[in-house]
Write a protein that holds these residues in place. Structure first.
Motif, PDB file in Angstrom:
ATOM      1  N   ILE A 107       0.932  -1.146  -0.058  1.00  0.00           N
ATOM      2  CA  ILE A 107       0.022  -0.003   0.055  1.00  0.00           C
ATOM      3  C   ILE A 107       0.915   1.425  -0.122  1.00  0.00           C
ATOM      4  CG2 ILE A 107      -1.857   1.239   1.219  1.00  0.00           C
ATOM      5  CD1 ILE A 107      -2.836  -1.347   0.293  1.00  0.00           C
ATOM      6  N   PHE A 108       0.725   2.222  -0.678  1.00  0.00           N
ATOM      7  CA  PHE A 108       1.191   3.408  -0.941  1.00  0.00           C
ATOM      8  C   PHE A 108       0.061   4.669  -0.820  1.00  0.00           C
ATOM      9  CE2 PHE A 108       4.081   0.509  -3.032  1.00  0.00           C
ATOM     10  CZ  PHE A 108       5.471   0.897  -2.663  1.00  0.00           C
ATOM     11  N   ASP A 109       0.448   5.346   0.238  1.00  0.00           N
ATOM     12  CA  ASP A 109      -0.930   6.210   0.500  1.00  0.00           C
ATOM     13  C   ASP A 109      -0.248   7.800   1.138  1.00  0.00           C
ATOM     14  OD1 ASP A 109      -3.765   6.169   1.666  1.00  0.00           O
ATOM     15  OD2 ASP A 109      -2.601   7.667   2.912  1.00  0.00           O
ATOM     16  N   GLY A 110      -0.985   8.823   0.364  1.00  0.00           N
ATOM     17  CA  GLY A 110      -0.801   9.980   0.476  1.00  0.00           C
ATOM     18  C   GLY A 110      -1.676  10.829   1.188  1.00  0.00           C
ATOM     19  N   THR A 111      -2.838  10.205   1.730  1.00  0.00           N
ATOM     20  CA  THR A 111      -4.102  10.939   2.355  1.00  0.00           C
ATOM     21  C   THR A 111      -3.759  11.578   3.679  1.00  0.00           C
ATOM     22  OG1 THR A 111      -4.805   8.809   3.374  1.00  0.00           O
ATOM     23  CG2 THR A 111      -5.537   9.378   1.282  1.00  0.00           C
ATOM     24  N   GLY A 112      -2.482  10.872   4.219  1.00  0.00           N
ATOM     25  CA  GLY A 112      -2.160  11.265   5.586  1.00  0.00           C
ATOM     26  C   GLY A 112      -2.849  10.752   6.633  1.00  0.00           C
TER      27      GLY A 112
ATOM     28  N   PRO B 162       3.266   8.999  -6.220  1.00  0.00           N
ATOM     29  CA  PRO B 162       4.220   8.625  -7.012  1.00  0.00           C
ATOM     30  C   PRO B 162       5.669   8.681  -6.745  1.00  0.00           C
ATOM     31  CG  PRO B 162       2.383   9.945  -8.275  1.00  0.00           C
ATOM     32  CD  PRO B 162       2.338  10.156  -6.543  1.00  0.00           C
ATOM     33  N   GLU B 163       5.839   9.656  -5.589  1.00  0.00           N
ATOM     34  CA  GLU B 163       7.247   9.768  -4.881  1.00  0.00           C
ATOM     35  C   GLU B 163       7.687   8.331  -4.259  1.00  0.00           C
ATOM     36  OE1 GLU B 163       7.707  14.664  -4.815  1.00  0.00           O
ATOM     37  OE2 GLU B 163       6.762  13.376  -3.125  1.00  0.00           O
ATOM     38  N   GLN B 164       6.354   8.010  -3.473  1.00  0.00           N
ATOM     39  CA  GLN B 164       6.657   6.882  -2.490  1.00  0.00           C
ATOM     40  C   GLN B 164       7.098   5.562  -3.713  1.00  0.00           C
ATOM     41  OE1 GLN B 164       3.492   6.101   0.103  1.00  0.00           O
ATOM     42  NE2 GLN B 164       3.416   8.418   0.491  1.00  0.00           N
ATOM     43  N   ILE B 165       6.378   5.672  -4.690  1.00  0.00           N
ATOM     44  CA  ILE B 165       6.640   4.306  -5.559  1.00  0.00           C
ATOM     45  C   ILE B 165       8.015   4.499  -6.319  1.00  0.00           C
ATOM     46  CG2 ILE B 165       5.790   3.179  -7.763  1.00  0.00           C
ATOM     47  CD1 ILE B 165       2.916   3.731  -6.791  1.00  0.00           C
ATOM     48  N   ASP B 166       8.431   5.777  -6.412  1.00  0.00           N
ATOM     49  CA  ASP B 166       9.351   6.117  -7.101  1.00  0.00           C
ATOM     50  C   ASP B 166      10.843   5.429  -6.113  1.00  0.00           C
ATOM     51  OD1 ASP B 166       8.868   6.935  -9.502  1.00  0.00           O
ATOM     52  OD2 ASP B 166       8.977   8.954  -8.931  1.00  0.00           O
ATOM     53  N   ALA B 167      10.472   5.737  -4.838  1.00  0.00           N
ATOM     54  CA  ALA B 167      11.462   5.386  -3.765  1.00  0.00           C
ATOM     55  C   ALA B 167      11.556   3.851  -3.620  1.00  0.00           C
ATOM     56  CB  ALA B 167      11.049   6.025  -2.385  1.00  0.00           C
ATOM     57  N   PHE B 168      10.451   3.297  -3.575  1.00  0.00           N
ATOM     58  CA  PHE B 168      10.426   1.825  -3.791  1.00  0.00           C
ATOM     59  C   PHE B 168      11.220   1.160  -5.018  1.00  0.00           C
ATOM     60  CE2 PHE B 168       8.582  -2.150  -5.752  1.00  0.00           C
ATOM     61  CZ  PHE B 168       8.519  -2.852  -4.556  1.00  0.00           C
TER      62      PHE B 168
ATOM     63  N   LYS C 297       2.758  -4.535 -10.644  1.00  0.00           N
ATOM     64  CA  LYS C 297       1.339  -3.985 -11.001  1.00  0.00           C
ATOM     65  C   LYS C 297       0.705  -3.047 -10.254  1.00  0.00           C
ATOM     66  CE  LYS C 297      -3.107  -5.371 -12.772  1.00  0.00           C
ATOM     67  NZ  LYS C 297      -4.156  -6.300 -13.128  1.00  0.00           N
ATOM     68  N   VAL C 298       0.630  -1.763 -10.759  1.00  0.00           N
ATOM     69  CA  VAL C 298       0.197  -0.659  -9.891  1.00  0.00           C
ATOM     70  C   VAL C 298      -1.346  -0.262 -10.032  1.00  0.00           C
ATOM     71  CG1 VAL C 298       0.573   1.887  -9.166  1.00  0.00           C
ATOM     72  CG2 VAL C 298       2.403   0.310 -10.190  1.00  0.00           C
ATOM     73  N   ASN C 299      -1.957  -0.277  -9.027  1.00  0.00           N
ATOM     74  CA  ASN C 299      -3.485  -0.016  -8.923  1.00  0.00           C
ATOM     75  C   ASN C 299      -3.928   1.252  -8.436  1.00  0.00           C
ATOM     76  OD1 ASN C 299      -6.380  -0.058  -9.742  1.00  0.00           O
ATOM     77  ND2 ASN C 299      -6.346  -1.296  -7.464  1.00  0.00           N
ATOM     78  N   TYR C 300      -4.017   2.552  -8.994  1.00  0.00           N
ATOM     79  CA  TYR C 300      -4.129   3.643  -8.382  1.00  0.00           C
ATOM     80  C   TYR C 300      -5.935   3.703  -8.137  1.00  0.00           C
ATOM     81  CZ  TYR C 300       0.231   5.126 -10.023  1.00  0.00           C
ATOM     82  OH  TYR C 300       1.528   5.294 -10.110  1.00  0.00           O
ATOM     83  N   ASN C 301      -6.180   4.036  -6.910  1.00  0.00           N
ATOM     84  CA  ASN C 301      -7.927   3.788  -6.614  1.00  0.00           C
ATOM     85  C   ASN C 301      -8.453   5.040  -5.861  1.00  0.00           C
ATOM     86  OD1 ASN C 301      -6.524   3.096  -3.952  1.00  0.00           O
ATOM     87  ND2 ASN C 301      -6.799   0.916  -4.412  1.00  0.00           N
ATOM     88  N   ILE C 302      -7.492   5.678  -5.369  1.00  0.00           N
ATOM     89  CA  ILE C 302      -8.002   7.293  -4.517  1.00  0.00           C
ATOM     90  C   ILE C 302      -7.326   8.326  -5.056  1.00  0.00           C
ATOM     91  CG2 ILE C 302      -8.665   8.337  -2.521  1.00  0.00           C
ATOM     92  CD1 ILE C 302      -8.667   5.859  -0.988  1.00  0.00           C
ATOM     93  N   PHE C 303      -8.195   9.203  -5.560  1.00  0.00           N
ATOM     94  CA  PHE C 303      -7.617  10.629  -6.292  1.00  0.00           C
ATOM     95  C   PHE C 303      -8.009  11.821  -5.705  1.00  0.00           C
ATOM     96  CE2 PHE C 303      -8.073   6.985  -9.106  1.00  0.00           C
ATOM     97  CZ  PHE C 303      -7.008   6.866  -9.824  1.00  0.00           C
ATOM     98  N   LYS C 304      -7.477  12.715  -5.911  1.00  0.00           N
ATOM     99  CA  LYS C 304      -7.544  14.400  -5.369  1.00  0.00           C
ATOM    100  C   LYS C 304      -8.625  14.536  -6.627  1.00  0.00           C
ATOM    101  CE  LYS C 304      -3.715  15.710  -2.759  1.00  0.00           C
ATOM    102  NZ  LYS C 304      -2.513  16.733  -2.889  1.00  0.00           N
ATOM    103  N   PRO C 305      -9.379  15.529  -6.432  1.00  0.00           N
ATOM    104  CA  PRO C 305     -10.207  16.175  -7.487  1.00  0.00           C
ATOM    105  C   PRO C 305      -9.677  16.477  -8.752  1.00  0.00           C
ATOM    106  CG  PRO C 305     -11.033  17.179  -5.405  1.00  0.00           C
ATOM    107  CD  PRO C 305      -9.732  16.646  -5.127  1.00  0.00           C
ATOM    108  N   ASP C 306      -8.139  16.877  -8.633  1.00  0.00           N
ATOM    109  CA  ASP C 306      -7.493  17.262  -9.973  1.00  0.00           C
ATOM    110  C   ASP C 306      -6.997  15.986 -10.798  1.00  0.00           C
ATOM    111  OD1 ASP C 306      -5.531  16.535  -8.285  1.00  0.00           O
ATOM    112  OD2 ASP C 306      -4.557  18.512  -8.159  1.00  0.00           O
TER     113      ASP C 306
ATOM    114  N   THR D 184      -4.884  13.860  -9.039  1.00  0.00           N
ATOM    115  CA  THR D 184      -3.661  13.391  -8.430  1.00  0.00           C
ATOM    116  C   THR D 184      -3.816  12.079  -7.688  1.00  0.00           C
ATOM    117  OG1 THR D 184      -2.773  15.697  -8.346  1.00  0.00           O
ATOM    118  CG2 THR D 184      -1.656  14.007  -6.838  1.00  0.00           C
ATOM    119  N   PRO D 185      -3.190  11.169  -7.881  1.00  0.00           N
ATOM    120  CA  PRO D 185      -3.536   9.878  -6.957  1.00  0.00           C
ATOM    121  C   PRO D 185      -2.880  10.012  -5.699  1.00  0.00           C
ATOM    122  CG  PRO D 185      -1.531   9.337  -8.489  1.00  0.00           C
ATOM    123  CD  PRO D 185      -2.051  10.833  -8.737  1.00  0.00           C
TER     124      PRO D 185
END
Length: 223
Positions: free
Chosen positions: A67-72, A87-93, A127-136, A138-139
Motif C-alpha cells: 500500500i502506498f498512501d498520500g491521504t495522511g 508517485p514519489e513513494q513508488i519511485d522510492a520503492f 502492477k500498480v492500481n491507483y484507486n483514490i484521487f484528488k479532484p484534480d 492526483t493519485p
C-alpha cells in the motif's frame, strides 16, 4: 526482527554489502509463496504407463500487495516516505528494488524480512492500481502487486547443481525395453558410461541383462 516488512538491496548475490533499504508504509495483509517442480513424462516402448523424470526446480515466487498512501491517515510513516506523494513513494520503492547494479549488470538482489519471514530474490513483476484521487486527478492511494523470485550466486547455483544426477549414486531396476546404455543416457547424459556402471555392478557382460535386475549407477569418476 523488524516490525514492518523491510526490503534490503545488495551489491551482488552474496547478500553481504547493502546498497539501500525500503520500509513499507503498511504491512501486507498476506503474502503467497509458490514452488513448483518440473517433470518430463517418459514412457518405455510397450509400457502401459509413464515414469515422470525430474527436470528442474524453477525459482520460488513470493507475491504480496503493498500500500502506498498520500491521504495522511497513516500514522508514523517511515522517515523515507514522510511527506512524499504516492508517485514519489513508488519511485522510492523502485530506486531500491530496480536500480541497475553495475556489479551484476542487472537490478539488485533483494532480501525481504518481516518478523520470522525471510525471502531472498529479485523483483520480477509489478502492477500498480491507483484507486483514490484528488479532484484534480492526483493519485493519493495505490495498491501495488509485486512478485519476487528467488535468486542466488553462481557459486550457490553450482553447489545446487552438484546434487543433480551425474554426481549422485542412483539405484535403478531394469525394465522391459530398457538397457544399461539407455539408463546411462538418462542419468549421465551419455551412453558411453556403461563400462563404469558394469564394473560397479561386477558384470562381465553388457547386453542381455534381465528385466528386474537392480543396478547401481555411481557418481561419475571421469566427466
Amino acid at each position: 526482527m523488524p516490525e514492518k516488512l523491510t526490503i534490503t538491496a545488495y551489491k551482488d548475490y552474496n547478500y553481504t554489502d547493502s546498497t539501500g533499504q525500503f520500509e513499507v508504509l503498511v504491512n501486507p495483509s498476506n503474502y503467497d509463496t509458490n514452488q513448483s517442480i518440473n517433470y518430463a513424462e517418459e514412457q518405455a516402448l510397450g509400457s502401459p504407463g509413464s515414469e515422470p523424470r525430474f527436470q528442474n526446480i524453477p525459482s520460488e515466487e513470493c507475491k504480496l500487495t503493498l500500500i502506498f498512501d498520500g491521504t495522511g491517515i497513516i500514522a508514523s510513516p517511515p522517515a523515507s516516505l514522510k511527506g512524499k506523494s504516492v508517485p514519489e513513494q513508488i519511485d522510492a520503492f523502485l530506486k531500491v528494488t530496480s536500480d541497475y547494479s553495475g556489479n551484476i549488470h542487472s537490478p539488485p538482489p533483494l532480501e525481504l524480512v518481516w518478523s520470522d519471514f525471510t525471502f531472498k530474490g529479485i523483483l520480477a513483476d509489478m502492477k500498480v492500481n491507483y484507486n483514490i484521487f484528488k479532484p484534480d486527478g492526483t493519485p493519493v492511494r495505490a495498491e501495488v502487486d509485486v512478485t519476487f523470485k528467488t535468486a542466488s550466486s553462481t557459486q550457490e547455483s553450482l553447489l545446487q547443481a552438484k546434487k543433480s544426477s551425474p554426481d549422485m549414486t542412483h539405484i535403478k531396476t531394469l525394465k522391459a525395453q530398457e538397457s544399461m546404455q539407455h539408463l546411462c543416457q538418462q542419468i549421465y547424459g551419455g551412453e558411453n558410461y556403461f563400462v563404469q556402471v558394469a564394473s560397479a555392478n561386477n558384470l562381465n557382460h553388457l547386453r542381455g541383462n534381465k528385466v528386474g535386475l537392480q543396478l547401481v549407477f555411481p557418481p561419475l569418476t571421469n566427466k
